[in-house]
Design an enzyme around this catalytic site. Structure first.
Site, mmCIF file in Angstrom:
data_model
loop_
_atom_site.group_PDB
_atom_site.id
_atom_site.type_symbol
_atom_site.label_atom_id
_atom_site.label_comp_id
_atom_site.label_asym_id
_atom_site.label_seq_id
_atom_site.Cartn_x
_atom_site.Cartn_y
_atom_site.Cartn_z
ATOM 1 N N CYS A 114 0.819 -1.230 0.000
ATOM 2 C CA CYS A 114 0.000 0.000 0.000
ATOM 3 C C CYS A 114 0.844 1.268 0.000
ATOM 4 C CB CYS A 114 -0.927 0.012 1.205
ATOM 5 S SG CYS A 114 -2.179 -1.264 1.082
ATOM 6 N N HIS A 247 -3.215 7.462 1.947
ATOM 7 C CA HIS A 247 -3.597 6.147 1.423
ATOM 8 C C HIS A 247 -4.967 5.820 2.015
ATOM 9 C CE1 HIS A 247 -3.869 1.999 0.547
ATOM 10 N NE2 HIS A 247 -3.610 1.592 1.785
ATOM 11 N N ASN A 277 -9.889 0.198 -0.593
ATOM 12 C CA ASN A 277 -8.421 0.255 -0.548
ATOM 13 C C ASN A 277 -7.861 -0.290 -1.869
ATOM 14 O OD1 ASN A 277 -5.707 -0.161 -0.097
ATOM 15 N ND2 ASN A 277 -5.965 -1.140 1.905
HETATM 16 N N1 ACO Z 1 -18.681 -8.113 8.447
HETATM 17 C C1 ACO Z 1 -19.169 -8.442 9.668
HETATM 18 N N2 ACO Z 1 -18.385 -8.883 10.661
HETATM 19 C C2 ACO Z 1 -17.068 -8.984 10.438
HETATM 20 C C3 ACO Z 1 -16.494 -8.661 9.190
HETATM 21 C C4 ACO Z 1 -17.356 -8.205 8.172
HETATM 22 N N3 ACO Z 1 -16.913 -7.859 6.946
HETATM 23 N N4 ACO Z 1 -15.160 -8.862 9.265
HETATM 24 C C5 ACO Z 1 -14.886 -9.302 10.496
HETATM 25 N N5 ACO Z 1 -16.039 -9.384 11.209
HETATM 26 C C6 ACO Z 1 -16.225 -9.827 12.596
HETATM 27 C C7 ACO Z 1 -15.126 -10.705 13.086
HETATM 28 O O1 ACO Z 1 -15.315 -12.053 12.686
HETATM 29 C C8 ACO Z 1 -15.240 -10.542 14.576
HETATM 30 O O2 ACO Z 1 -16.283 -11.338 15.042
HETATM 31 P P1 ACO Z 1 -16.178 -12.119 16.473
HETATM 32 O O3 ACO Z 1 -16.045 -11.019 17.492
HETATM 33 O O4 ACO Z 1 -17.461 -12.875 16.517
HETATM 34 O O5 ACO Z 1 -14.951 -12.966 16.352
HETATM 35 C C9 ACO Z 1 -15.655 -9.082 14.737
HETATM 36 O O6 ACO Z 1 -16.198 -8.698 13.464
HETATM 37 C C10 ACO Z 1 -14.524 -8.170 15.118
HETATM 38 O O7 ACO Z 1 -13.431 -8.446 14.251
HETATM 39 P P2 ACO Z 1 -12.121 -7.585 14.263
HETATM 40 O O8 ACO Z 1 -11.196 -8.060 13.186
HETATM 41 O O9 ACO Z 1 -11.565 -7.531 15.648
HETATM 42 O O10 ACO Z 1 -12.737 -6.153 13.888
HETATM 43 P P3 ACO Z 1 -12.080 -4.761 13.897
HETATM 44 O O11 ACO Z 1 -12.854 -3.820 14.714
HETATM 45 O O12 ACO Z 1 -10.605 -4.838 14.156
HETATM 46 O O13 ACO Z 1 -12.263 -4.305 12.379
HETATM 47 C C11 ACO Z 1 -10.956 -4.148 10.356
HETATM 48 C C12 ACO Z 1 -11.703 -5.074 11.333
HETATM 49 C C13 ACO Z 1 -11.952 -3.225 9.705
HETATM 50 C C14 ACO Z 1 -10.311 -5.035 9.284
HETATM 51 C C15 ACO Z 1 -9.906 -3.331 11.128
HETATM 52 O O14 ACO Z 1 -9.147 -4.147 11.950
HETATM 53 C C16 ACO Z 1 -8.991 -2.577 10.213
HETATM 54 O O15 ACO Z 1 -9.406 -1.678 9.514
HETATM 55 N N6 ACO Z 1 -7.687 -2.929 10.208
HETATM 56 C C17 ACO Z 1 -6.742 -2.322 9.296
HETATM 57 C C18 ACO Z 1 -6.855 -3.055 7.998
HETATM 58 C C19 ACO Z 1 -6.170 -2.373 6.873
HETATM 59 O O16 ACO Z 1 -6.165 -1.186 6.778
HETATM 60 N N7 ACO Z 1 -5.593 -3.196 5.999
HETATM 61 C C20 ACO Z 1 -4.963 -2.745 4.835
HETATM 62 C C21 ACO Z 1 -3.615 -2.222 5.157
HETATM 63 S S1 ACO Z 1 -2.822 -1.655 3.789
HETATM 64 C C22 ACO Z 1 -2.106 -2.877 2.789
HETATM 65 O O17 ACO Z 1 -0.904 -2.924 2.703
HETATM 66 C C23 ACO Z 1 -2.916 -3.830 2.037
#
Ligand code: ACO
Length: 320
Positions: A114, A247, A277
């Site tokens: 990214c 980004h 993204n």
């Molecule tokens: N829809 C509904 N529920 C979901 C989804 C979804 N799409 N995805 C995960 N969940 C659930 C999980 O299973 C979990 O359920 P559980 O509590 O029953 O186990 C719950 O939601 C919480 O999951 P978390 O992963 O802890 O959720 P979080 O609040 O951390 O949000 C997210 C997840 C949005 C991915 C967040 O962590 C985030 O934005 N992280 C950064 C990701 C990012 O920016 N990645 C790209 C980086 S750049 C690159 O180089 C590619």
């Protein structure tokens, strides 16, 4: 005579197919509300089967050349930032060079996930200042949809496809151009966000694997370092920044960085809601969006930042 790498034009391309959160929730256990609340994403564009990283890059590059009032014959360096090349080799940049009709100089791919566009801009700036080239095309293009496990709701909702490009030219006697870049990597984050395939390991392409919480925590902290660090190096105060072009991984990460900089919402370019993204393509896509709609103007001070897999992160300050 001080050489500066000046942005002469920007361009971008998004595939026609637009997939909303509602569309995804038809076959994934997710909802528009969950995705919006956690990421700020409501839709993403997905490449058609006959669209590739190269074809999208060519569209964006042609628009950037037109905006710069230059032709392919003027280009003597092409860098493609991507993690989704058409083939393992040759570089996708070679294919783009040929398709655009660029007949001099050199072209290569650069991968920093990214943060790829920030790394490519910094590389181009250094090469232009060493007079290895005069006029460069820097492109970010990604077909992230082909690296997704569409059954994994934790990653499938986050990414989109697209391309953005800038034309950079080495010029003297100007205050415009790239003021500097800050680049960092820390391989300790390698396993937190990666694609579980590759030619030297599985001989398959693989899909994106991510520890979302850990990536989120690191992104917020590292981006704070990146934006504060570059301002300090160049002795620039937060109030002098006209625009933050981040980004577009996640609105909550962007909001945290803007807050740290004391920047109001209207000075931050957001495109993630409709594009998700797009990895290395997201910064040039956002930049082009704000240049084309007249928000970013000649002379404005723009701060770009990115964090992603590696971990790799960085920032760039540009006088437009
Ligand atoms: N829809 C509904 N529920 C979901 C989804 C979804 N799409 N995805 C995960 N969940 C659930 C999980 O299973 C979990 O359920 P559980 O509590 O029953 O186990 C719950 O939601 C919480 O999951 P978390 O992963 O802890 O959720 P979080 O609040 O951390 O949000 C997210 C997840 C949005 C991915 C967040 O962590 C985030 O934005 N992280 C950064 C990701 C990012 O920016 N990645 C790209 C980086 S750049 C690159 O180089 C590619």
């Amino acid at each position: 005579m001080t050489l500066r790498s000046v942005i002469l034009g920007t361009g971008s391309y998004l595939p026609k197919k637009r997939v909303t959160n509602h569309d995804l929730s038809q076959h994934l256990d997710t909802s528009h509300e969950w995705i919006m609340e956690r990421t700020g994403i409501s839709a993403r564009h997905i490449a058609a089967p006959e669209e590739y990283t190269s074809t999208m890059a060519i569209e964006a590059a042609q628009k950037a050349l037109t905006a710069a009032q230059l032709t392919a014959q003027d280009i003597d360096m092409l860098i493609l930032a991507t993690s989704t090349p058409d083939h393992v080799f040759p570089s996708t940049a070679s294919r783009i060079q040929e398709s655009l009709g660029i007949s001099k100089g050199f072209a290569f791919d650069q991968a920093a996930a990214c943060s790829g566009f920030i790394f490519a801009l910094a590389t181009a700036d250094a090469y232009l200042k060493q007079e290895m080239a005069k006029t460069a095309l820097i492109i970010g293009s990604e077909t992230m949809s082909r690296l997704l496990d569409w059954e994994d709701r934790g990653t499938a909702v986050l990414f989109g496809d697209g391309a953005g490009a800038v034309v950079l030219q080495a010029q003297t006697q100007t205050d415009r151009g790239i003021l500097g870049s800050l680049l960092r990597t820390n391989g300790a984050g390698y396993d937190q966000l990666y694609v579980n395939g590759g030619p030297s390991t599985t001989q398959t392409i693989g899909t994106i694997q991510m520890n979302g919480r850990e990536v989120f925590r690191n992104a917020v902290n590292r981006l704070e370092e990146a934006v504060e660090g570059i301002l300090k190096i160049h002795n620039i105060s937060q109030e002098e920044i006209d625009w933050l072009v981040p980004h577009q991984a996640n609105k909550r990460i962007i909001d945290a960085t803007a807050k740290k900089l004391g920047l109001p919402e209207e000075k931050v370019i957001h495109t993630g809601a409709d594009q998700a993204n797009t990895s290395a393509a997201s910064i040039p896509l956002a930049l082009d969006n704000a240049v084309k709609d007249g928000r970013i103007k000649k002379g404005d001070l723009v701060l770009c930042e990115a964090f992603g897999a590696g971990y790799a992160w960085g920032s760039t300050l540009i006088r437009m």
